[in-house]
Motif scaffolding. Structure first.
Motif, PDB file in Angstrom:
ATOM      1  N   VAL A  56       0.838  -1.206   0.000  1.00 54.45           N
ATOM      2  CA  VAL A  56       0.000   0.000   0.000  1.00 54.45           C
ATOM      3  C   VAL A  56       0.869   1.251   0.000  1.00 54.45           C
ATOM      4  O   VAL A  56       0.597   2.229  -0.701  1.00 54.45           O
ATOM      5  N   THR A  57       1.930   1.243   0.777  1.00 52.49           N
ATOM      6  CA  THR A  57       2.772   2.431   0.934  1.00 52.49           C
ATOM      7  C   THR A  57       3.445   2.832  -0.376  1.00 52.49           C
ATOM      8  O   THR A  57       3.437   4.013  -0.757  1.00 52.49           O
ATOM      9  N   LEU A  60       1.106   4.475  -2.860  1.00 51.57           N
ATOM     10  CA  LEU A  60       0.713   5.797  -2.377  1.00 51.57           C
ATOM     11  C   LEU A  60       1.818   6.823  -2.609  1.00 51.57           C
ATOM     12  O   LEU A  60       1.563   7.969  -3.004  1.00 51.57           O
ATOM     13  N   THR A  64       1.512  10.022  -5.013  1.00 51.78           N
ATOM     14  CA  THR A  64       1.760  11.359  -4.484  1.00 51.78           C
ATOM     15  C   THR A  64       2.748  12.119  -5.359  1.00 51.78           C
ATOM     16  O   THR A  64       2.574  13.306  -5.642  1.00 51.78           O
ATOM     17  N   CYS A  72      -3.582  13.869  -2.295  1.00 48.98           N
ATOM     18  CA  CYS A  72      -2.698  12.697  -2.243  1.00 48.98           C
ATOM     19  C   CYS A  72      -1.838  12.733  -0.986  1.00 48.98           C
ATOM     20  O   CYS A  72      -1.625  11.696  -0.335  1.00 48.98           O
ATOM     21  N   LEU A  75      -4.032  11.796   1.890  1.00 50.46           N
ATOM     22  CA  LEU A  75      -4.264  10.357   1.901  1.00 50.46           C
ATOM     23  C   LEU A  75      -3.045   9.618   2.451  1.00 50.46           C
ATOM     24  O   LEU A  75      -3.170   8.670   3.245  1.00 50.46           O
ATOM     25  N   LEU A  76      -1.855  10.057   2.060  1.00 54.85           N
ATOM     26  CA  LEU A  76      -0.628   9.440   2.565  1.00 54.85           C
ATOM     27  C   LEU A  76      -0.492   9.676   4.071  1.00 54.85           C
ATOM     28  O   LEU A  76      -0.072   8.780   4.828  1.00 54.85           O
ATOM     29  N   TRP A  79      -2.782   7.372   5.837  1.00 48.33           N
ATOM     30  CA  TRP A  79      -2.214   6.013   5.853  1.00 48.33           C
ATOM     31  C   TRP A  79      -1.105   5.904   6.893  1.00 48.33           C
ATOM     32  O   TRP A  79      -1.001   4.899   7.594  1.00 48.33           O
TER      33      TRP A  79
END
Length: 470
Positions: A56-57, A60, A64, A72, A75-76, A79
C-alpha cells in the motif's frame, strides 16, 4: 470389570502446543511504523503485515509524486497515521516491557526518514520562493535555474510544491516558443505573430504569469521597428487590428500606433527607391489620412508629390513611345506632366512627335527627347501642299510640251500641347516657305503641275518659331 491400562509407547506422547507470540514493546512498534517502512511489524514478528503494508505504501508514494495534489498528501498522511495506530493497538495485545535495543533501532530508522522528509519539504518551499521571485522579476532563465534544483526526494516529500514550480517552468517554455514565433513575425510573417500572441494569451490565463508575459512582450516590442519599414507597416497594421483582451497584451496597440507613422513614410521611401510609385503613394496617403498631425506629414506630402510626378512622367513616356503619327499615342490622348518646365516667353523646348521630315531640321536648342526638359509637345503630320508662291513654265525635254508649274509652300499640320498641363494650345498648319522656280528640276513621269518650294533650314526655323515661341 476394570480393564488394565494399555501400555504407552513413544508414538502415544501428547502433542507439543504451538509457541505463544512474543511480547512486544508498544512504543518501539509505533515508532517503527512511523517510518512508513513497516519496521514495527517486523519488530512484532509479523512479516506478512510488513509486506502488506509495503504494497500500500509504495503505490501511495508513487501516486503522491506523480499526481502531485494536496489530497494525495492527505491520503498518505492518513495512511501513515493508520499504520502507526494499527501497530500500537496490535502490540498492546501482547504488550511486554520496554526493550531499549528495539526502541533504538526503531528511532534509528524513523528519525532519519522523518527528518529527511521535513528538510526536503522545507527546501522545496525555499526553491518555490526562488521560483516565485524569479517569476515576479520576469526572469524565466532564473526560474528554470531554480527549479532545476528539485530532485526526486522533493517530489515525494512536497509533491504539490514541486509541481507548482514545474507549472511555472512550463509557462516559461511556452513563452520561449511564443518569442520564437514572434521573431518570425518580425520578418513580416503574420502567421508567426498570430501564433506568438496566442501562446502569450494562454500563459497569461494562468495566475501569476503577468510579469513573465510582460517581459516577453517587452522584448518583442523592443525589437520594433525592424530594419525593413514595409515589414514594420505590416506588423503595426496587424497589432492595431488585433482584437483586444483588456490585459497587458493590449500594450502592443499603443506601441504600434506610435511606430506606424514613421514606418509608413519609411516604407513609402523604400518603395519610391525601387520606383514602385503607386504603392509608395498609397503609403504616404495613408499617413496623411490616419495621422494628419504627425511630424512626418510634411515628408509624406513631399513623397506624394514625388510619386505623382513619377507616375505622370511614366504615363507621358508610355504615350510618347506609343506615338506613331497624329492619331496615336500622346497625340491622340495627351496627358500632363506637372514637373515639366513652365512655358515662358521666347522659345520653349519641345518634344516633337510624328513626322520629323522638317521638325528634325530645327535647332537642337529647340528640340529634346526628354519629357522632363520639354515645355511643349508638338505633334507633326505628314507634309502637304500649302499656299502658292510662284508659277513658272517648264518644257518637257521628251515631249517638248510647256507646262506651268506652281510652286507651293510646304504645309505641315501640327498640334501643340503644353506638357505641364496637357492642354492643347494649337491645332493648325504650318506653312514653310522656300526658293521656287529653279532653272531645272528632275522629274519622273511628266512635269507636275504643283511642286514644293525648296526650304532652307532657316525657312523651317522661321515657320516653326511661332509654334515654339510665345
Amino acid at each position: 470389570m476394570t480393564c488394565p491400562p494399555r501400555p504407552t509407547g513413544p508414538d502415544d506422547e501428547p502433542p507439543t502446543p504451538p509457541p505463544s507470540p512474543e511480547a512486544s514493546d508498544v512504543l518501539a512498534v509505533a515508532v517503527g511504523n512511523a517510518s512508513l517502512l513497516g519496521v514495527g511489524y517486523l519488530l512484532m514478528g509479523r512479516p506478512v503485515l510488513f509486506w502488506a503494508a509495503a504494497m500500500v505504501t509504495v503505490p501511495l508514494l508513487w501516486m503522491t509524486a506523480s499526481v502531485a495534489e494536496t489530497w494525495c498528501e492527505l491520503l498518505l498522511l492518513l495512511w501513515w497515521a493508520a499504520v502507526v495506530a494499527h501497530g500500537w493497538l496490535l502490540a498492546r495485545r501482547r504488550q511486554g516491557g520496554p526493550r531499549l535495543g528495539r526502541r533504538l533501532l526503531a528511532l534509528g530508522l524513523t528519525v532519519p526518514v522523518l527528518l529527511a522528509a521535513g528538510l526536503l519539504r522545507l527546501d522545496a518551499h525555499g526553491i518555490e520562493d526562488d521560483v516565485t521571485e524569479a517569476r515576479e522579476d520576469g526572469d524565466c532563465e532564473a526560474v528554470t535555474s531554480a527549479q532545476d534544483r528539485v530532485r526526486f526526494g522533493h517530489r515525494i516529500a512536497a509533491a504539490p510544491v514541486a509541481a507548482r514550480g514545474d507549472a511555472v517552468v512550463d509557462a516559461c517554455e511556452r513563452l520561449g516558443r511564443a518569442e520564437h514565433e514572434l521573431t518570425t513575425g518580425l520578418n513580416g510573417d503574420l502567421g508567426g505573430l498570430d501564433s506568438g500572441f496566442r501562446l502569450l494569451a494562454s500563459v497569461l490565463e494562468d495566475p501569476g504569469n503577468e510579469k513573465t508575459v510582460r517581459a516577453s512582450l517587452d522584448r518583442f516590442l523592443g525589437r520594433l521597428p525592424t530594419g525593413n519599414a514595409c515589414d514594420t507597416v505590416r506588423i503595426t497594421d496587424w497589432l492595431r487590428a488585433r482584437k483586444t483582451g483588456r490585459n497587458i497584451l493590449d500594450r502592443s496597440f499603443d506601441t504600434a500606433s506610435r511606430l506606424a507613422p514613421a514606418a509608413l513614410v519609411g516604407c513609402g521611401d523604400d518603395l519610391a527607391d525601387t520606383q514602385s510609385w503607386p504603392q509608395a503613394r498609397a503609403r504616404y496617403e495613408r499617413l496623411l489620412e490616419e495621422y494628419p498631425d504627425d511630424g512626418h506629414a510634411d515628408r509624406a506630402r513631399k513623397g506624394i508629390r514625388k510619386a505623382v510626378l513619377a507616375l505622370e512622367l511614366e504615363h507621358v513616356e508610355e504615350l510618347v513611345r506609343a506615338t506613331n503619327g497624329m492619331t496615336s499615342g500622346y497625340c491622340a490622348k495627351p496627358a500632363k506632366y506637372t514637373g515639366a518646365p513652365a512655358r515662358r516667353k521666347g522659345t520653349n523646348r519641345a518634344l516633337f512627335l510624328g513626322d520629323d521630315e522638317y521638325t528634325g531640321k530645327l535647332p537642337g536648342g529647340w528640340r529634346t527627347t526628354d519629357p522632363e526638359k520639354a515645355a511643349l509637345v508638338v505633334c507633326a503630320g505628314p507634309p502637304g501642299f500649302g499656299s502658292a508662291v510662284e508659277t513658272c513654265p517648264y518644257r518637257n525635254d521628251e515631249t517638248r510640251e510647256i507646262t506651268n508649274v506652281t510652286f507651293r509652300k510646304v504645309e505641315v499640320p501640327v498640334k501643340v500641347y503644353e506638357l505641364r498641363t496637357g492642354e492643347r494650345l494649337a491645332n493648325r498648319k504650318v506653312q514653310i516657305d522656300g526658293s521656287s522656280c529653279p532653272t531645272l528640276f528632275l522629274t519622273y513621269g511628266g512635269v507636275p503641275s504643283d511642286k514644293y518650294v525648296t526650304p532652307s533650314d532657316a525657312d523651317v526655323r522661321d515657320a516653326f518659331s511661332s509654334v515654339v515661341g510665345r
